[in-house]
Motif scaffolding. Sequence first.
Motif, PDB file in Angstrom:
ATOM      1  N   TRP A  27       0.786  -1.240   0.046  1.00 49.78           N
ATOM      2  CA  TRP A  27       0.154  -0.033   0.178  1.00 49.78           C
ATOM      3  C   TRP A  27       0.885   1.449   0.000  1.00 49.78           C
ATOM      4  O   TRP A  27       0.654   2.077  -0.783  1.00 49.78           O
ATOM      5  CB  TRP A  27      -0.977  -0.023   1.187  1.00 49.78           C
ATOM      6  N   ASP A  28       1.877   1.417   0.971  1.00 48.55           N
ATOM      7  CA  ASP A  28       2.722   2.352   0.828  1.00 48.55           C
ATOM      8  C   ASP A  28       3.682   2.686  -0.148  1.00 48.55           C
ATOM      9  O   ASP A  28       4.340   3.908  -0.269  1.00 48.55           O
ATOM     10  CB  ASP A  28       3.359   2.748   2.328  1.00 48.55           C
ATOM     11  N   GLN A  31       2.839   4.365  -4.624  1.00 46.40           N
ATOM     12  CA  GLN A  31       3.082   5.796  -5.331  1.00 46.40           C
ATOM     13  C   GLN A  31       4.360   6.220  -4.312  1.00 46.40           C
ATOM     14  O   GLN A  31       4.613   5.888  -3.182  1.00 46.40           O
ATOM     15  CB  GLN A  31       1.985   6.661  -5.001  1.00 46.40           C
ATOM     16  N   ASN A  33       4.825   8.890  -3.037  1.00 47.28           N
ATOM     17  CA  ASN A  33       4.344   9.996  -1.982  1.00 47.28           C
ATOM     18  C   ASN A  33       3.896   9.201  -0.923  1.00 47.28           C
ATOM     19  O   ASN A  33       3.497   9.800  -0.019  1.00 47.28           O
ATOM     20  CB  ASN A  33       3.509  11.111  -2.426  1.00 47.28           C
ATOM     21  N   GLY A  34       3.588   7.892  -0.933  1.00 47.13           N
ATOM     22  CA  GLY A  34       2.957   7.069   0.166  1.00 47.13           C
ATOM     23  C   GLY A  34       1.499   7.238   0.286  1.00 47.13           C
ATOM     24  O   GLY A  34       0.921   6.646   1.173  1.00 47.13           O
ATOM     25  N   ARG A  35       0.855   7.613  -0.865  1.00 45.73           N
ATOM     26  CA  ARG A  35      -0.566   8.065  -0.615  1.00 45.73           C
ATOM     27  C   ARG A  35      -1.656   6.536  -0.793  1.00 45.73           C
ATOM     28  O   ARG A  35      -2.536   6.829  -1.034  1.00 45.73           O
ATOM     29  CB  ARG A  35      -1.070   9.004  -1.539  1.00 45.73           C
ATOM     30  N   GLY A  36      -0.903   5.599  -0.828  1.00 45.88           N
ATOM     31  CA  GLY A  36      -1.762   4.315  -1.304  1.00 45.88           C
ATOM     32  C   GLY A  36      -2.153   4.300  -2.720  1.00 45.88           C
ATOM     33  O   GLY A  36      -1.647   4.974  -3.754  1.00 45.88           O
ATOM     34  N   GLY A  38      -4.995   6.409  -3.630  1.00 42.95           N
ATOM     35  CA  GLY A  38      -4.742   7.636  -4.055  1.00 42.95           C
ATOM     36  C   GLY A  38      -5.554   8.031  -5.417  1.00 42.95           C
ATOM     37  O   GLY A  38      -6.279   7.258  -5.756  1.00 42.95           O
ATOM     38  N   HIS A  41      -3.063  12.670  -8.367  1.00 43.05           N
ATOM     39  CA  HIS A  41      -2.589  14.056  -8.264  1.00 43.05           C
ATOM     40  C   HIS A  41      -1.044  14.068  -8.905  1.00 43.05           C
ATOM     41  O   HIS A  41      -0.454  15.128  -8.915  1.00 43.05           O
ATOM     42  CB  HIS A  41      -2.562  14.686  -6.846  1.00 43.05           C
ATOM     43  N   TYR A  63       1.061   4.108 -10.971  1.00 36.83           N
ATOM     44  CA  TYR A  63       1.906   3.578  -9.647  1.00 36.83           C
ATOM     45  C   TYR A  63       3.452   3.003  -9.855  1.00 36.83           C
ATOM     46  O   TYR A  63       3.865   2.581 -11.257  1.00 36.83           O
ATOM     47  CB  TYR A  63       0.990   2.530  -9.200  1.00 36.83           C
ATOM     48  N   GLU A  84     -11.898   2.973  -1.698  1.00 31.21           N
ATOM     49  CA  GLU A  84     -11.973   4.374  -1.816  1.00 31.21           C
ATOM     50  C   GLU A  84     -12.406   4.670  -2.964  1.00 31.21           C
ATOM     51  O   GLU A  84     -13.785   4.428  -3.318  1.00 31.21           O
ATOM     52  CB  GLU A  84     -10.333   4.799  -2.092  1.00 31.21           C
TER      53      GLU A  84
END
Length: 209
Positions: A27-28, A31, A33-36, A38, A41, A63, A84
Amino acid sequence: MSSAKAKRQEIYIVGSSGGYNWEFLNWDRLQSNGRGLGLNHGGPPWPDSMLDLPRGPWRIPDYVEKPQLIFDEKRKMKDIYPVEYFLFVSNKMKGLLDQFVPKSCEYILCDTKFPDGKRGPEIWLCSVIESYRNAVDLEKSEIRVSKSGAYLMSGGTNWQFLPAILNGAHLFRLVECADLIFCDQAFKDICKIQDIKGVSFRKVGFFQE
């Protein structure tokens, strides 16, 4: 010709019964930036806002790694799982989407396995990317609108959708209600005919006559 009034065409929110039967292994790391999972963006900025069409926020991000899932083999598989803003769908569900709404979604095939290391079932990360703006008659609908213009659910089921705007769409999003996925009666019916497991439908309104 019968004088009986034709049954009005309902619109539904697409969901699923129960939670998903796997754990994310990366999950982390999906991406940088660690956004899952996400939202998208990470790509080029939208000219005015993230809700601008046709791209919108619903495109799958680029990804770093594919989603990696480890399945609980004791739990029965379903064909659809909302997570999500996205859906995770089985091969069977993807086949229905490819056939019935071929231009409405995009996909990534996930890497899956069971705890013993054996390969798991094929599951696709799916995003519904077909989206419309101003597709609800606000004056005739029981609907609240935020200061930013987002539609807020208020418990009513009388949203009056405008068929001229939706133009025959069976599965879609609304720009003003980005976290929900909507469908028409035909999509609900085909899911029943093809015995799609786990899908749920909540009536939210109908096509305005």
